[in-house]
Design a protein around this motif. Structure first.
Motif, PDB file in Angstrom:
ATOM      1  N   GLU A  47       0.784  -1.148   0.113  1.00 43.73           N
ATOM      2  CA  GLU A  47       0.056  -0.082  -0.078  1.00 43.73           C
ATOM      3  C   GLU A  47       0.780   1.066  -0.158  1.00 43.73           C
ATOM      4  OE1 GLU A  47      -3.635   1.975   2.379  1.00 43.73           O
ATOM      5  OE2 GLU A  47      -2.558   0.605   3.377  1.00 43.73           O
ATOM      6  N   GLY A  48       1.787   1.336   0.760  1.00 51.95           N
ATOM      7  CA  GLY A  48       2.797   2.463   0.718  1.00 51.95           C
ATOM      8  C   GLY A  48       3.538   2.738  -0.480  1.00 51.95           C
ATOM      9  N   HIS A  49       4.072   1.487  -1.155  1.00 49.20           N
ATOM     10  CA  HIS A  49       4.674   1.530  -2.402  1.00 49.20           C
ATOM     11  C   HIS A  49       3.524   2.242  -3.323  1.00 49.20           C
ATOM     12  CE1 HIS A  49       8.624  -0.309  -2.005  1.00 49.20           C
ATOM     13  NE2 HIS A  49       8.022  -1.138  -1.158  1.00 49.20           N
ATOM     14  N   ALA A  50       2.337   1.716  -3.433  1.00 43.65           N
ATOM     15  CA  ALA A  50       1.322   2.220  -4.272  1.00 43.65           C
ATOM     16  C   ALA A  50       1.244   3.731  -4.207  1.00 43.65           C
ATOM     17  CB  ALA A  50       0.112   1.240  -4.436  1.00 43.65           C
ATOM     18  N   LEU A  51       1.040   4.083  -3.010  1.00 47.99           N
ATOM     19  CA  LEU A  51       0.699   5.467  -2.559  1.00 47.99           C
ATOM     20  C   LEU A  51       2.100   6.304  -3.152  1.00 47.99           C
ATOM     21  CD1 LEU A  51      -0.835   5.485   0.908  1.00 47.99           C
ATOM     22  CD2 LEU A  51      -1.575   6.353  -1.207  1.00 47.99           C
ATOM     23  N   ALA A  52       3.353   5.981  -3.004  1.00 53.82           N
ATOM     24  CA  ALA A  52       4.221   6.447  -3.315  1.00 53.82           C
ATOM     25  C   ALA A  52       4.544   6.623  -4.825  1.00 53.82           C
ATOM     26  CB  ALA A  52       5.605   5.898  -2.924  1.00 53.82           C
ATOM     27  N   LEU A  53       4.236   5.622  -5.407  1.00 50.10           N
ATOM     28  CA  LEU A  53       4.230   5.584  -7.074  1.00 50.10           C
ATOM     29  C   LEU A  53       3.245   6.673  -7.570  1.00 50.10           C
ATOM     30  CD1 LEU A  53       5.681   4.502  -9.577  1.00 50.10           C
ATOM     31  CD2 LEU A  53       3.895   2.630  -9.678  1.00 50.10           C
ATOM     32  N   VAL A  54       1.796   6.462  -7.263  1.00 55.05           N
ATOM     33  CA  VAL A  54       0.958   7.407  -7.841  1.00 55.05           C
ATOM     34  C   VAL A  54       1.041   8.745  -7.196  1.00 55.05           C
ATOM     35  CG1 VAL A  54      -1.707   7.594  -7.665  1.00 55.05           C
ATOM     36  CG2 VAL A  54      -0.937   5.155  -7.925  1.00 55.05           C
ATOM     37  N   GLY A  55       1.690   9.018  -6.329  1.00 53.80           N
ATOM     38  CA  GLY A  55       1.986  10.260  -5.558  1.00 53.80           C
ATOM     39  C   GLY A  55       2.933  10.873  -6.534  1.00 53.80           C
ATOM     40  N   ALA A  56       4.117  10.011  -6.692  1.00 57.04           N
ATOM     41  CA  ALA A  56       5.052  10.617  -7.704  1.00 57.04           C
ATOM     42  C   ALA A  56       4.597  10.848  -9.178  1.00 57.04           C
ATOM     43  CB  ALA A  56       6.210   9.356  -7.923  1.00 57.04           C
ATOM     44  N   TYR A  57       3.636  10.176  -9.840  1.00 55.52           N
ATOM     45  CA  TYR A  57       3.094  10.279 -10.992  1.00 55.52           C
ATOM     46  C   TYR A  57       2.243  11.896 -10.645  1.00 55.52           C
ATOM     47  CZ  TYR A  57      -0.412  10.897 -14.622  1.00 55.52           C
ATOM     48  OH  TYR A  57      -1.567  11.296 -15.479  1.00 55.52           O
ATOM     49  N   GLN A  58       1.548  12.008  -9.850  1.00 58.15           N
ATOM     50  CA  GLN A  58       0.515  13.261  -9.590  1.00 58.15           C
ATOM     51  C   GLN A  58       1.803  14.403  -9.423  1.00 58.15           C
ATOM     52  OE1 GLN A  58      -2.503  13.827  -9.920  1.00 58.15           O
ATOM     53  NE2 GLN A  58      -2.785  11.818 -10.507  1.00 58.15           N
ATOM     54  N   MET A  99       5.012  14.591 -10.597  1.00 57.17           N
ATOM     55  CA  MET A  99       5.464  14.764 -11.854  1.00 57.17           C
ATOM     56  C   MET A  99       4.680  15.521 -12.773  1.00 57.17           C
ATOM     57  SD  MET A  99       6.679  11.002 -13.077  1.00 57.17           S
ATOM     58  CE  MET A  99       5.637  10.202 -14.308  1.00 57.17           C
ATOM     59  N   SER A 100       3.243  15.000 -12.821  1.00 56.96           N
ATOM     60  CA  SER A 100       2.475  15.908 -13.817  1.00 56.96           C
ATOM     61  C   SER A 100       2.215  17.253 -13.255  1.00 56.96           C
ATOM     62  CB  SER A 100       0.880  15.088 -13.524  1.00 56.96           C
ATOM     63  OG  SER A 100       0.942  13.931 -14.242  1.00 56.96           O
ATOM     64  N   LEU A 101       1.997  17.490 -11.765  1.00 56.88           N
ATOM     65  CA  LEU A 101       1.903  18.763 -11.623  1.00 56.88           C
ATOM     66  C   LEU A 101       2.973  19.864 -12.018  1.00 56.88           C
ATOM     67  CD1 LEU A 101       0.304  20.985  -9.946  1.00 56.88           C
ATOM     68  CD2 LEU A 101       1.602  20.065  -7.900  1.00 56.88           C
ATOM     69  N   LEU A 102       4.357  19.140 -11.432  1.00 56.83           N
ATOM     70  CA  LEU A 102       5.395  20.261 -11.947  1.00 56.83           C
ATOM     71  C   LEU A 102       5.733  20.371 -13.553  1.00 56.83           C
ATOM     72  CD1 LEU A 102       7.928  18.561  -9.279  1.00 56.83           C
ATOM     73  CD2 LEU A 102       6.880  20.967  -9.366  1.00 56.83           C
TER      74      LEU A 102
END
Length: 197
Positions: free
Chosen positions: A156-167, A169-172
């Motif tokens: 779950e933590g890995h999933a949050l980190a990966l999807v959070g990284a996508y969000q 990098m999209s934002l930046l």
């Protein structure tokens, strides 16, 4: 979150005008945002007379709900395709690849579902923000399952980190109008996946 450039055009296949309006709503709401988009904008993009929109959708909120369903459908199509790959690590790497492939759109407009979720959260009425969150939850659940299949601790933590990284990098990428942020961060995320034991 997962729209390809081909999915950004109104469709004329089965489903007719309703599907054209749904696809156009997803695209125009992403490009212009909820507050700036009118029903007439969506009708024009779908090449449907404005008056006909009300036959299919009574309110703008119904169009927003349809747009969210369109995003969920794109996500399901993508994850169904990725599920054909035998290895969960390869599935996650291909997911990252799909994100990077959408870098030009992300640099211009951000993540389709993420930006919509953020905008809907700021509205006083509705509850559509919860609907947007459900689409993101589907992605998180799928990613978590891939990490679980890899046997890593705290999937779950890995999933949050990966999807959070996508969000992130999209934002930046959007804020700085730099699609190469998606490319660089996608490569970093892929290296992280390769380093997992």
């Amino acid at each position: 979150m997962t729209d390809s450039t081909d999915s950004r055009r109104p469709r004329t296949r089965a489903g007719g005008k309703r599907q054209q309006l749904t696809a156009a709503a997803a695209r125009i709401l992403h490009e212009q945002g909820v507050e700036r988009t009118t029903i007439a904008d969506i009708a024009r993009a779908a090449e449907v007379p404005t008056g006909n929109v009300y036959y299919y959708f009574k309110t703008k909120d119904e169009l927003i709900e349809a747009a969210l369903s369109e995003h969920a459908s794109h996500l399901k199509t993508l994850t169904d395709r990725l599920d054909l790959l035998p290895d969960p690590r390869e599935r996650l790497k291909e997911l990252i690849g799909a994100w990077v492939d959408g870098r030009e759109v992300a640099a211009r407009y951000g993540c389709p579902t993420g930006t919509l979720a953020t905008e809907l959260d700021k509205r006083a009425e509705g509850g559509l923000d919860v609907s947007a969150g459900l689409v993101i939850r589907k992605l998180l659940t799928w990613v978590e399952e891939q990490y679980r299949r890899l046997g890593v601790p705290d999937p779950e933590g890995h999933a949050l980190a990966l999807v959070g990284a996508y969000q992130g990098m999209s934002l930046l990428s959007n804020a700085l109008r730099d699609p190469e942020i998606m490319t660089r961060e996608g490569a970093r995320l892929t290296r992280q996946l390769d380093s997992l034991v």
